[in-house]
Design an enzyme around this catalytic site. Structure first.
Site, PDB file in Angstrom:
ATOM      1  N   HIS A  17     -11.846   0.836  -1.887  1.00 26.24           N
ATOM      2  CA  HIS A  17     -11.390   2.117  -2.441  1.00 26.24           C
ATOM      3  C   HIS A  17     -10.466   1.867  -3.627  1.00 26.24           C
ATOM      4  CE1 HIS A  17      -7.472   1.668  -0.584  1.00 26.24           C
ATOM      5  NE2 HIS A  17      -8.038   1.490   0.601  1.00 26.24           N
ATOM      6  N   HIS A  20      -7.744  -0.889  -3.730  1.00 25.44           N
ATOM      7  CA  HIS A  20      -8.202  -2.260  -3.978  1.00 25.44           C
ATOM      8  C   HIS A  20      -8.505  -2.458  -5.458  1.00 25.44           C
ATOM      9  CE1 HIS A  20      -9.680  -1.540   0.295  1.00 25.44           C
ATOM     10  NE2 HIS A  20      -8.669  -2.371   0.415  1.00 25.44           N
ATOM     11  N   CYS A 125      -0.107  -4.260  16.094  1.00 24.57           N
ATOM     12  CA  CYS A 125      -1.007  -3.268  15.482  1.00 24.57           C
ATOM     13  C   CYS A 125      -2.315  -3.966  15.117  1.00 24.57           C
ATOM     14  CB  CYS A 125      -0.403  -2.636  14.232  1.00 24.57           C
ATOM     15  SG  CYS A 125      -1.635  -1.612  13.358  1.00 24.57           S
ATOM     16  N   CYS A 128      -3.223  -3.655  11.285  1.00 22.30           N
ATOM     17  CA  CYS A 128      -2.455  -4.547  10.402  1.00 22.30           C
ATOM     18  C   CYS A 128      -2.692  -6.000  10.780  1.00 22.30           C
ATOM     19  CB  CYS A 128      -0.953  -4.348  10.541  1.00 22.30           C
ATOM     20  SG  CYS A 128      -0.297  -2.766  10.120  1.00 22.30           S
ATOM     21  N   CYS A 143       2.391   2.548  14.799  1.00 24.84           N
ATOM     22  CA  CYS A 143       2.463   1.715  13.595  1.00 24.84           C
ATOM     23  C   CYS A 143       2.935   2.594  12.444  1.00 24.84           C
ATOM     24  CB  CYS A 143       1.083   1.139  13.279  1.00 24.84           C
ATOM     25  SG  CYS A 143       0.993   0.428  11.619  1.00 24.84           S
ATOM     26  N   HIS A 146      -0.234   2.704   9.911  1.00 18.68           N
ATOM     27  CA  HIS A 146      -1.507   3.299  10.325  1.00 18.68           C
ATOM     28  C   HIS A 146      -1.356   4.478  11.288  1.00 18.68           C
ATOM     29  CE1 HIS A 146      -2.779  -0.738   8.889  1.00 18.68           C
ATOM     30  NE2 HIS A 146      -3.746  -0.010   8.375  1.00 18.68           N
ATOM     31  N   LYS A 301      -0.100   7.443   1.645  1.00 18.33           N
ATOM     32  CA  LYS A 301      -0.736   6.215   1.176  1.00 18.33           C
ATOM     33  C   LYS A 301      -2.233   6.340   1.420  1.00 18.33           C
ATOM     34  CE  LYS A 301      -1.179   1.294   2.076  1.00 18.33           C
ATOM     35  NZ  LYS A 301      -2.411   1.188   2.820  1.00 18.33           N
ATOM     36  N   LYS A 304      -8.165   3.125   3.935  1.00 20.46           N
ATOM     37  CA  LYS A 304      -9.438   3.243   4.631  1.00 20.46           C
ATOM     38  C   LYS A 304      -9.248   3.952   5.953  1.00 20.46           C
ATOM     39  CE  LYS A 304      -9.553  -1.164   4.236  1.00 20.46           C
ATOM     40  NZ  LYS A 304      -9.744  -2.552   3.843  1.00 20.46           N
TER      41      LYS A 304
HETATM   42  O1  ME8 Z   1      -3.964  -6.284   3.792  1.00 24.16           O
HETATM   43  N1  ME8 Z   1      -2.189   1.599  -3.310  1.00 24.16           N
HETATM   44  O2  ME8 Z   1      -6.179  -6.239   3.201  1.00 24.16           O
HETATM   45  P1  ME8 Z   1      -6.393  -4.725   2.789  1.00 24.16           P
HETATM   46  C1  ME8 Z   1      -2.077   0.420  -3.913  1.00 24.16           C
HETATM   47  N2  ME8 Z   1      -6.552  -8.608   4.200  1.00 24.16           N
HETATM   48  N3  ME8 Z   1      -2.679  -0.691  -3.474  1.00 24.16           N
HETATM   49  C2  ME8 Z   1      -3.435  -0.623  -2.383  1.00 24.16           C
HETATM   50  C3  ME8 Z   1      -3.598   0.588  -1.686  1.00 24.16           C
HETATM   51  C4  ME8 Z   1      -2.938   1.749  -2.189  1.00 24.16           C
HETATM   52  N4  ME8 Z   1      -3.048   2.936  -1.652  1.00 24.16           N
HETATM   53  N5  ME8 Z   1      -4.411   0.359  -0.638  1.00 24.16           N
HETATM   54  C5  ME8 Z   1      -4.744  -0.952  -0.678  1.00 24.16           C
HETATM   55  C6  ME8 Z   1      -5.052  -6.818   3.679  1.00 24.16           C
HETATM   56  N6  ME8 Z   1      -4.160  -1.550  -1.741  1.00 24.16           N
HETATM   57  C7  ME8 Z   1      -5.192  -8.287   3.974  1.00 24.16           C
HETATM   58  C8  ME8 Z   1      -4.595  -9.084   2.839  1.00 24.16           C
HETATM   59  S1  ME8 Z   1      -4.004 -11.390   1.596  1.00 24.16           S
HETATM   60  C9  ME8 Z   1      -3.852 -12.995   2.040  1.00 24.16           C
HETATM   61  C10 ME8 Z   1      -4.658 -10.577   3.002  1.00 24.16           C
HETATM   62  C11 ME8 Z   1      -4.319  -2.957  -2.129  1.00 24.16           C
HETATM   63  O3  ME8 Z   1      -7.851  -4.537   2.639  1.00 24.16           O
HETATM   64  C12 ME8 Z   1      -2.986  -3.659  -2.208  1.00 24.16           C
HETATM   65  O4  ME8 Z   1      -3.138  -4.815  -2.997  1.00 24.16           O
HETATM   66  O5  ME8 Z   1      -5.659  -3.829   3.706  1.00 24.16           O
HETATM   67  C13 ME8 Z   1      -2.752  -4.039  -0.763  1.00 24.16           C
HETATM   68  O6  ME8 Z   1      -1.773  -5.045  -0.626  1.00 24.16           O
HETATM   69  C14 ME8 Z   1      -4.120  -4.505  -0.377  1.00 24.16           C
HETATM   70  O7  ME8 Z   1      -5.022  -3.613  -1.093  1.00 24.16           O
HETATM   71  C15 ME8 Z   1      -4.392  -4.450   1.115  1.00 24.16           C
HETATM   72  O8  ME8 Z   1      -5.757  -4.655   1.335  1.00 24.16           O
END
Ligand code: ME8
Length: 510
Positions: A17, A20, A125, A128, A143, A146, A301, A304
């Site tokens: 989304h 990302h 969680c 997370c 959480c 979430h 926020k 997904k």
């Molecule tokens: O946390 N606003 O993956 P994830 C800004 N797999 N950035 C956002 C956002 C939002 N509303 N939503 C997501 C994970 N992001 C782990 C990470 S790293 C070794 C492992 C971006 O799919 C932002 O960069 O939940 C956030 O930190 C990341 O997506 C979380 O992606």
């Protein structure tokens, strides 16, 4: 010089989304900018495929985790080219080379004495994949991210001796004040450390979807340790990026990373666990962790799990990737939370991309065509204009070095506006009517063309395809940062160009 920038690796429990896309675009701006500086650049993104977030989502769909991972990893991979993102490699944590590297590094952590068997009991969680301290739990055992009910976990796991790094982490924060930015995030991480570090599970007994622990097959590594190591493992098997000879040792060239970009949701993992893990494995620490804010829709926020997702694909389809990139980098100050909406998107698109940059480009080119048959008169840039451009590339570079991507864009945009004011001040159409002002008209047209070229070179990391089209029309293909100095280029002829940012884009079919 080398430059290594990363995004988080995204969970494949659902489709990509806008959140990302945001981090990935930001990392791309930095990577492109550093390529403009002639540096060797490695830009990594990818997917985090193990652990409960993925296993649970797959089971809910009645499929195996690998199948869900394969399906969604493809969608994340496909997002990059659609965003005009130029990552050098896409890592998947189910890559066998990554898994082997995780086993190697974490075995070393154990050999170094930082692993022991213990019992974990506490709140967890599964979205997370995070063990929550009591201070991090919302009312009703929920959480805070979430809003789902936390589960009570009790299991025998191998632990990582995080507590052993309390002092060294405090020293790190004292010695390197710019290692986490913005400052509020640095303070947040430091106060977490100062509140006293507790050891954390390194492995999971209950789970099977993960990297097997080599010394005990009944365990897999806790997904966060597996995931964090992607930044390091990728360099051991990715092909050489452009400009680096094939077969080079990328770890030697690029480790430690210069910038990890993340959002604040994963702050603690990157600013506390990650440096401690690297210390335990005797590896060098990254230079900077930049923590950007959340893109908010209606104050919540976007995620997904919450479901209120703004689809980046629809925006790209209607307005193009450049417009989305520009909007996100311009409208939400990088490092702070910011609301996004279709209304503010359309406002920026129309008032800035179409009216300010688009019109500047089309009228500059049109006037050179009309008054000088497309030929740019040779000579110096008008000193009145040159003065306002002095030192601009270095200032932009300075901001980008600190991941101040919105500030850098603002520096550039002020010059777009300056050029528009210059057109109004000089009124070339009036000069064209006066035969005695031919030289003045030459100077104005040349200065405009050169100013437009210089800002376009600087805009390239943000607006790659529009900038390339525009530079093509100006017959100026040099993208180097050095060429962004006003007067560094010599435009001879301009060619006509279709509107860069048309206003009559059709709404995407709904
Ligand atoms: O946390 N606003 O993956 P994830 C800004 N797999 N950035 C956002 C956002 C939002 N509303 N939503 C997501 C994970 N992001 C782990 C990470 S790293 C070794 C492992 C971006 O799919 C932002 O960069 O939940 C956030 O930190 C990341 O997506 C979380 O992606």
């Amino acid at each position: 010089m080398s430059f290594y920038v990363t995004t988080p690796i995204y969970y494949v429990n659902a489709a990509p989304h806008l959140g990302h896309a945001y981090t990935t675009i930001a990392a791309d701006v930095m990577a492109r900018h550093h390529r403009q500086r002639g540096e060797e650049v490695f830009f990594l993104t990818g997917t985090d495929e193990h652990g409960e977030p993925v296993a649970d989502a797959a089971h809910a769909l009645g499929i195996e985790p690998q199948e869900l991972a394969d399906r969604n990893a493809e969608r994340f991979k496909a997002l990059a080219p659609q965003l005009e993102v130029s990552n050098d490699f896409f890592i998947r944590t189910t890559d066998p080379q990554h898994e082997a590297k995780v086993q190697e590094v974490l075995s070393r952590v154990r050999e170094n004495g930082f692993v022991y068997m213990g019992t974990y009991e506490g709140w967890y969680c599964p979205r997370c994949a995070d063990f929550k301290a009591d201070s991090e739990i919302d009312e009703g055992n929920r959480c805070p991210i979430h809003h789902i009910e936390l589960t009570r976990e009790q299991e025998d796991n191998y632990f990582f001796r995080l507590s052993a790094f309390q002092e060294r982490l405090e020293e790190l924060y004292a010695e390197r004040e710019d290692w986490v930015a913005p400052r509020t995030r640095y303070n947040e991480a430091l106060s977490f450390i100062r509140s006293g570090l507790r050891d954390v599970p390194l492995t999971r007994h209950k789970l099977t979807w993960g990297v097997p622990v080599p010394w005990d097959e009944e365990h897999v590594f806790y997904v966060w340790f597996d995931a964090l190591l992607n930044y390091y493992s990728a360099l051991s098997y990715a092909p050489s990026p452009e400009g680096v000879p094939a077969g080079s040792d990328l770890t030697a060239t690029f480790w430690p990373a210069n910038h990890h970009l993340i959002a604040k949701d994963i702050l603690r993992f990157h600013t506390v666990y990650w440096p401690a893990l690297l210390m335990a494995a005797e590896l060098e620490l990254p230079e900077h962790i930049f923590v950007h804010g959340y893109l908010l829709m209606e104050g919540e926020k976007m995620s997904k799990s919450l479901g209120n997702v703004l689809d980046p694909f629809a925006v790209i389809e209607r307005f193009g990737a450049d417009a989305l990139r520009f909007y996100l980098m311009r409208d939400v100050p990088f490092g702070q939370d910011g609301s996004v909406s279709t209304t503010s998107f359309e406002l920026r698109y129309e008032s800035e991309l179409a009216n300010e940059l688009g019109n500047l480009a089309s009228r500059t080119i049109a006037m050179i065509a009309q008054f000088r048959q497309g030929t740019v008169p040779p000579g110096e840039v008008d000193p009145v204009l040159a003065e306002d451009f002095t030192g601009l590339p270095a200032r932009v570079a300075g901001h980008i070095d600190r991941a101040e991507l919105t500030l850098a864009l603002d520096e550039i945009w002020q010059r777009v506006r300056r050029l528009n004011r210059y057109v109004e001040e000089q009124a070339p159409w009036r000069l064209a009517k006066d035969d005695s002002r031919g030289e003045d008209l030459d100077s104005v047209l040349r200065s405009l063309a050169e100013g437009l070229r210089a800002v376009t070179v600087l805009l390239w990391p943000y607006l790659p395809s529009s900038a390339e089209r525009l530079l093509g029309a100006l017959g100026a293909s040099d993208l180097s940062l050095a060429s962004a100095e006003l007067g560094a280029g010599a435009i001879e002829r301009v060619s006509p160009i279709d509107s860069l940012f048309p206003k009559d884009t059709q709404p995407a079919a709904s």
